[in-house]
Motif scaffolding. Structure first.
Motif, short mmCIF file in Angstrom:
data_model
loop_
_atom_site.label_atom_id
_atom_site.label_comp_id
_atom_site.label_asym_id
_atom_site.label_seq_id
_atom_site.Cartn_x
_atom_site.Cartn_y
_atom_site.Cartn_z
N VAL A 70 -10.74 3.63 -3.21
CA VAL A 70 -10.31 4.09 -1.89
C VAL A 70 -9.63 5.46 -2.06
N GLN A 113 -1.96 4.30 -6.60
CA GLN A 113 -1.75 3.04 -5.87
C GLN A 113 -1.50 1.88 -6.84
N MET A 129 -6.27 6.02 -6.35
CA MET A 129 -6.24 4.62 -6.77
C MET A 129 -5.33 4.41 -7.98
N TYR A 140 -2.90 5.64 0.36
CA TYR A 140 -3.90 4.58 0.49
C TYR A 140 -4.06 4.19 1.96
N GLN A 166 0.82 -1.21 0.00
CA GLN A 166 0.00 0.00 0.00
C GLN A 166 0.85 1.26 0.00
#
Length: 290
Positions: free
Chosen positions: A185, A194, A191, A133, A129
């Motif tokens: 998220v 991420q 995202m 995040y 992560q």
């Protein structure tokens, strides 16, 4: 942040001594486990220096092994005190206010295991992560209330991720359900960042990422996330960590561990191969646009 592994020289020395006394007494691991009312897996981890030996446990083992010599008893007691003191120096203890006991146990096991296999249904695996995040997840969880606590959670996650780099990196294999890649998220930009980070991490030789797509339909792992931890010693047994809203649960009995090993084998063979998985992640990352 440098990590301090809980499997210290003192812990291993204590474990070796206890193993020698057990074998000299002709006591099996199963008998030792019965003396402590625990599993063979815990005896294995004690003898490998992976878990602390508390005073009552030491007394029970010394009695089970028939250790009568006062000097030997005192030497074991001294080793136990010194090894436990060393364990308390782990970096994670400075974050005790935001770490539950089960989370602290997880970090200690991560520090000494050689590989982790994980299946994740709804979230990107913690070790992959990004800080943003983690921060978004921490706010949404409502477990931590202040910005200071949330930042500590982020720092803990970043410190844990050091196990994936360095001279002796952890072998990490993640099978991620497609829904975790599509769940926005923190919003689309977060995202996309991420998922691009996930792609970068997957380029490392010690990291394998597979995606279990929606198109596979029902599968054996769809009921919850878990981690399988393996250790370098041949005698060490795997551990399973299941994750729930109310807390994490360790599974160490062999039948349960074997069940999760089979589940992961099902997940990895059902999921897309690594190359196709990364291509799907790239496509979904492009879909996460404002």
């Amino acid at each position: 942040m440098p990590s301090v592994k809980p499997s210290t020289v003192l812990g291993r020395q204590l474990g070796d001594e206890l193993r020698r006394f057990r074998e000299a007494a002709g006591v099996s691991m199963a008998d030792a486990a019965e003396a402590l009312d625990c599993t063979k897996a815990k005896i294995s981890r004690i003898e490998n220096g992976h878990v602390p030996v508390r005073g009552p446990d030491l007394s029970a083992l010394v009695q089970a092994y028939g250790v009568e010599d006062p000097e030997a008893r005192e030497r074991l007691a001294t080793l136990t005190r010194r090894a436990n003191r060393r364990r308390r120096d782990g970096w994670w203890h400075q974050y005790s206010e935001v770490l539950s006991d089960s989370y602290r146990d997880q970090i200690e096991m991560e520090a000494i295991c050689s590989s982790i296999r994980t299946f994740q249904v709804q979230l990107i695996p913690g070790l992959l992560q990004t800080p943003e995040y983690v921060r978004a997840m921490s706010v949404a969880s409502r477990t931590w209330e202040t910005p200071e606590e949330i930042e500590q959670v982020v720092q803990v996650r970043l410190a844990r991720q050091e196990r994936l780099i360095g001279d002796d990196p952890l072998e990490f294999w993640a099978v991620i359900a497609e829904g975790a890649l599509r769940q926005r998220v923190g919003g689309p930009d977060l995202m996309r960042t991420q998922l691009n980070s996930l792609l970068t991490m997957a380029e490392r030789s010690n990291i394998t990422v597979q995606v279990l797509p929606f198109s596979c339909g029902a599968h054996s792992c769809m009921f919850g996330p878990y981690l399988l931890l393996s250790f370098p010693q041949l005698s060490a047994l795997d551990l399973v960590l299941t994750e729930t809203v109310t807390g994490n649960t360790w599974i160490e009995r062999e039948p349960g561990v074997r069940r999760y090993q089979a589940l992961f084998d099902d997940a990895r063979t059902t999921a897309l191969p690594a190359t196709e998985s990364l291509e799907l992640i790239r496509r979904i990352a492009e879909e996460h646009r404002s």
